[in-house]
Design a protein around this motif. Structure first.
Motif, PDB file in Angstrom:
ATOM      1  N   VAL A 166      12.806   6.880   9.905  1.00 57.19           N
ATOM      2  CA  VAL A 166      11.405   7.068   9.478  1.00 57.19           C
ATOM      3  C   VAL A 166      11.717   7.639   8.087  1.00 57.19           C
ATOM      4  N   LEU A 167      10.867   7.261   7.165  1.00 56.80           N
ATOM      5  CA  LEU A 167      10.921   7.596   5.688  1.00 56.80           C
ATOM      6  C   LEU A 167       9.435   8.122   5.283  1.00 56.80           C
ATOM      7  N   ARG A 168       9.797   9.032   4.639  1.00 58.17           N
ATOM      8  CA  ARG A 168       8.526   9.600   3.876  1.00 58.17           C
ATOM      9  C   ARG A 168       7.918   8.654   2.942  1.00 58.17           C
ATOM     10  N   ALA A 169       6.665   8.408   2.843  1.00 58.14           N
ATOM     11  CA  ALA A 169       5.781   7.702   1.909  1.00 58.14           C
ATOM     12  C   ALA A 169       4.581   8.103   1.488  1.00 58.14           C
ATOM     13  N   GLU A 170       3.805   7.485   0.580  1.00 56.99           N
ATOM     14  CA  GLU A 170       2.505   8.076   0.113  1.00 56.99           C
ATOM     15  C   GLU A 170       1.485   6.738   0.103  1.00 56.99           C
ATOM     16  N   ASP A 171       0.424   7.044   0.725  1.00 61.89           N
ATOM     17  CA  ASP A 171      -0.704   5.907   0.532  1.00 61.89           C
ATOM     18  C   ASP A 171      -1.060   5.945  -0.928  1.00 61.89           C
ATOM     19  N   ALA A 172      -0.732   4.570  -1.478  1.00 64.53           N
ATOM     20  CA  ALA A 172      -1.003   4.594  -2.776  1.00 64.53           C
ATOM     21  C   ALA A 172      -2.613   4.113  -3.055  1.00 64.53           C
ATOM     22  N   GLN A 173      -3.044   3.551  -2.036  1.00 63.46           N
ATOM     23  CA  GLN A 173      -4.404   2.959  -1.949  1.00 63.46           C
ATOM     24  C   GLN A 173      -5.455   3.620  -1.387  1.00 63.46           C
ATOM     25  N   GLY A 174      -5.234   4.240  -0.190  1.00 62.56           N
ATOM     26  CA  GLY A 174      -6.428   4.876   0.449  1.00 62.56           C
ATOM     27  C   GLY A 174      -7.126   3.866   1.199  1.00 62.56           C
ATOM     28  N   ARG A 210       0.629  -1.388  -0.037  1.00 64.37           N
ATOM     29  CA  ARG A 210       0.058  -0.081   0.152  1.00 64.37           C
ATOM     30  C   ARG A 210       0.865   1.215  -0.036  1.00 64.37           C
ATOM     31  N   TYR A 211       1.961   1.304   0.601  1.00 63.75           N
ATOM     32  CA  TYR A 211       2.854   2.627   0.794  1.00 63.75           C
ATOM     33  C   TYR A 211       4.027   2.539  -0.080  1.00 63.75           C
ATOM     34  N   ARG A 212       4.052   3.409  -0.861  1.00 60.54           N
ATOM     35  CA  ARG A 212       5.178   3.779  -1.883  1.00 60.54           C
ATOM     36  C   ARG A 212       6.457   4.668  -1.118  1.00 60.54           C
ATOM     37  N   VAL A 213       7.122   4.057  -0.993  1.00 56.76           N
ATOM     38  CA  VAL A 213       8.541   4.802  -0.605  1.00 56.76           C
ATOM     39  C   VAL A 213       8.887   6.224  -1.325  1.00 56.76           C
ATOM     40  N   LEU A 214       8.977   7.235  -0.803  1.00 56.89           N
ATOM     41  CA  LEU A 214       9.303   8.471  -1.760  1.00 56.89           C
ATOM     42  C   LEU A 214      10.468   9.041  -1.595  1.00 56.89           C
ATOM     43  N   ALA A 219     -12.663   3.243   4.909  1.00 58.14           N
ATOM     44  CA  ALA A 219     -13.368   2.973   5.954  1.00 58.14           C
ATOM     45  C   ALA A 219     -12.953   3.992   6.928  1.00 58.14           C
ATOM     46  N   SER A 220     -11.478   4.461   6.632  1.00 59.64           N
ATOM     47  CA  SER A 220     -11.110   5.692   7.554  1.00 59.64           C
ATOM     48  C   SER A 220     -11.163   6.909   6.943  1.00 59.64           C
ATOM     49  N   ALA A 221     -11.431   7.067   5.894  1.00 59.93           N
ATOM     50  CA  ALA A 221     -11.472   8.253   4.893  1.00 59.93           C
ATOM     51  C   ALA A 221     -10.095   8.730   4.551  1.00 59.93           C
ATOM     52  N   ALA A 222      -9.183   7.894   4.546  1.00 60.61           N
ATOM     53  CA  ALA A 222      -7.768   8.101   4.060  1.00 60.61           C
ATOM     54  C   ALA A 222      -7.754   8.271   2.673  1.00 60.61           C
ATOM     55  N   GLN A 223      -7.131   9.192   1.945  1.00 63.41           N
ATOM     56  CA  GLN A 223      -7.314   9.333   0.637  1.00 63.41           C
ATOM     57  C   GLN A 223      -5.941   8.844  -0.123  1.00 63.41           C
ATOM     58  N   PRO A 224      -6.126   8.255  -1.261  1.00 68.55           N
ATOM     59  CA  PRO A 224      -5.020   7.788  -2.002  1.00 68.55           C
ATOM     60  C   PRO A 224      -4.018   9.081  -2.243  1.00 68.55           C
ATOM     61  N   GLY A 225      -2.587   8.871  -2.162  1.00 67.22           N
ATOM     62  CA  GLY A 225      -1.879   9.967  -2.308  1.00 67.22           C
ATOM     63  C   GLY A 225      -1.162  10.794  -1.026  1.00 67.22           C
ATOM     64  N   ALA A 226      -1.945  10.325  -0.098  1.00 66.35           N
ATOM     65  CA  ALA A 226      -1.759  10.985   1.332  1.00 66.35           C
ATOM     66  C   ALA A 226      -0.284  10.749   1.726  1.00 66.35           C
ATOM     67  N   VAL A 257       3.158   2.772  10.550  1.00 64.19           N
ATOM     68  CA  VAL A 257       2.922   3.758   9.444  1.00 64.19           C
ATOM     69  C   VAL A 257       2.084   4.869  10.548  1.00 64.19           C
ATOM     70  N   LEU A 258       2.624   6.205  10.604  1.00 57.34           N
ATOM     71  CA  LEU A 258       2.255   7.171  11.173  1.00 57.34           C
ATOM     72  C   LEU A 258       1.718   8.441  10.510  1.00 57.34           C
ATOM     73  N   GLU A 259       1.067   9.329  11.267  1.00 54.63           N
ATOM     74  CA  GLU A 259       0.697  10.543  10.375  1.00 54.63           C
ATOM     75  C   GLU A 259       1.815  11.263  10.414  1.00 54.63           C
ATOM     76  N   LEU A 260       1.880  12.144   9.349  1.00 54.94           N
ATOM     77  CA  LEU A 260       2.876  13.128   8.909  1.00 54.94           C
ATOM     78  C   LEU A 260       2.814  14.540   9.408  1.00 54.94           C
ATOM     79  N   GLY A 261       3.605  15.216  10.437  1.00 55.42           N
ATOM     80  CA  GLY A 261       3.493  16.374  10.527  1.00 55.42           C
ATOM     81  C   GLY A 261       4.124  17.292   9.767  1.00 55.42           C
ATOM     82  N   SER A 262       3.939  18.443   9.939  1.00 58.36           N
ATOM     83  CA  SER A 262       4.508  19.644   8.981  1.00 58.36           C
ATOM     84  C   SER A 262       5.892  19.950   9.439  1.00 58.36           C
TER      85      SER A 262
END
Length: 327
Positions: free
Chosen positions: A119-127, A102-106, A130-137, A228-233
């Motif tokens: 800790v690496l930056r990744a994107e949710d390729a699937q979304g 599901r998660y693509r390493v960026l 059920a949890s309202a997670a959007q693809p690309g997040a 997999v954790l939420e990403l802060g600014s």
């Protein structure tokens, strides 16, 4: 109010991480949560300074020895784990690889790296509808460092990973568990406002499991452990650096916001019998979209009644005096 006020705010709250401020001694001091050491007056902090310097040297020596698995038992001897297995060495995922299907390493530098984890930056390729997670997040993908994998026993890594997931579940921060409400009622502020822990502490969005059909933590098909954790600014550390460089000093409102978020997060952890142990500017993240500050690096949290401390769970220069004296 300058940035020194902000530093004082998180520094004061950092002292709260291991202290029960409701227990006051006759001399106006306060005592550690296990009632072991009084640290309320400045003289005790001055007495701890030599111990702090010795502690920093000990931790540097451990880092130089390239052994991420040192542990300390209070009042403590430091001993490395043995029985290394070269077969446990598995490389960190490369840019473009898909993890957990599901998660693509960026591309880019790691978001963070410590003695145990990277800790690496990744994107949710699937979304996830059920949890309202959007693809690309974008998300934060954490895994053990290659060196930690090589130098630690498989069982040790598995146990550490299970404890981490268990911590998030206990605190009501795991999105995979039935956590519409945490394990205990929400805390309330003095004004009666209900505090949601997911607004105070970093959330666990996903993790590797023994089987995708259940929630038991385990290694992924590639043999590695992932969370997999939420990403802060940005962290408080980079936030302060940026504001200083721009000569944009903080006002009282901003200082109070940071201090309240930090104190409320610690209150929630303490109410669940956990001590963070590593309060520092780099471990408080700003989440711009949520207009919130949240504590991160929860995997090193230690039970308040524990008599053992992992040297990897705290940063020497931010350690409380009683830890420095004990080690």
């Amino acid at each position: 109010v300058g940035t020194s006020a902000a530093v004082a705010a998180w520094g004061m709250a950092g002292c709260l991480q291991c202290c029960n401020v409701d227990q006051q001694e006759a001399d106006g001091g306060h005592v550690c949560s296990d009632d072991a050491v009084a640290i309320g007056n400045p003289s005790s902090h001055r007495r701890a300074e030599p111990a702090l310097r010795e502690l920093a040297a000990d931790v540097d020596e451990a880092d130089n020895a390239s052994n991420p698995a040192y542990s300390a038992s209070l009042p403590g001897q430091v001993t490395p784990r043995q029985d290394n297995d070269p077969s446990l060495s598995r490389p960190t995922p490369k840019v473009g690889e898909i993890v957990l299907s599901r998660y693509r390493v960026l591309p880019g530098e790691p978001l963070g790296e410590g003695g145990w984890c990277k800790v690496l930056r990744a994107e949710d390729a699937q979304g996830d509808p059920a949890s309202a997670a959007q693809p690309g997040a974008h998300v934060a993908l954490k895994t053990f460092r290659d060196q930690a994998v090589r130098e630690s026993q498989e069982a040790g890594l598995g146990d550490r990973f299970e404890r981490e997931v268990g911590t998030f579940k206990l605190l009501g921060l795991s999105h995979l568990h039935d956590s519409s409400s945490p394990s205990t009622p929400f805390a309330r502020s003095r004004s009666g406002v209900e505090l949601n822990p997911r607004d105070l502490l970093v959330n666990l969005l996903d993790y590797s499991r023994q089987s995708r059909r259940d929630l038991t933590p385990g290694a992924a098909p590639d043999g590695r452990y992932y969370s997999v954790l939420e990403l802060g600014s940005e962290s408080l550390e980079s936030f302060l650096d940026r504001r200083v460089s721009a000569r944009e000093f903080l006002d009282v409102r901003e200082v109070r916001k940071v201090a309240r978020a930090l104190a409320a997060g610690l209150v929630w952890m303490h109410s669940h019998g956990l001590c963070h142990c590593d309060i520092k500017p780099a471990n408080l993240l700003r989440f711009e979209a949520q207009d919130a500050w949240k504590l991160i690096d929860l995997e090193g949290a230690t039970p308040t009644k524990s008599t053992e401390l992992d040297l990897g769970s705290f940063t020497a220069m931010y350690a409380s005096p009683e830890i420095a004296q004990a080690v």
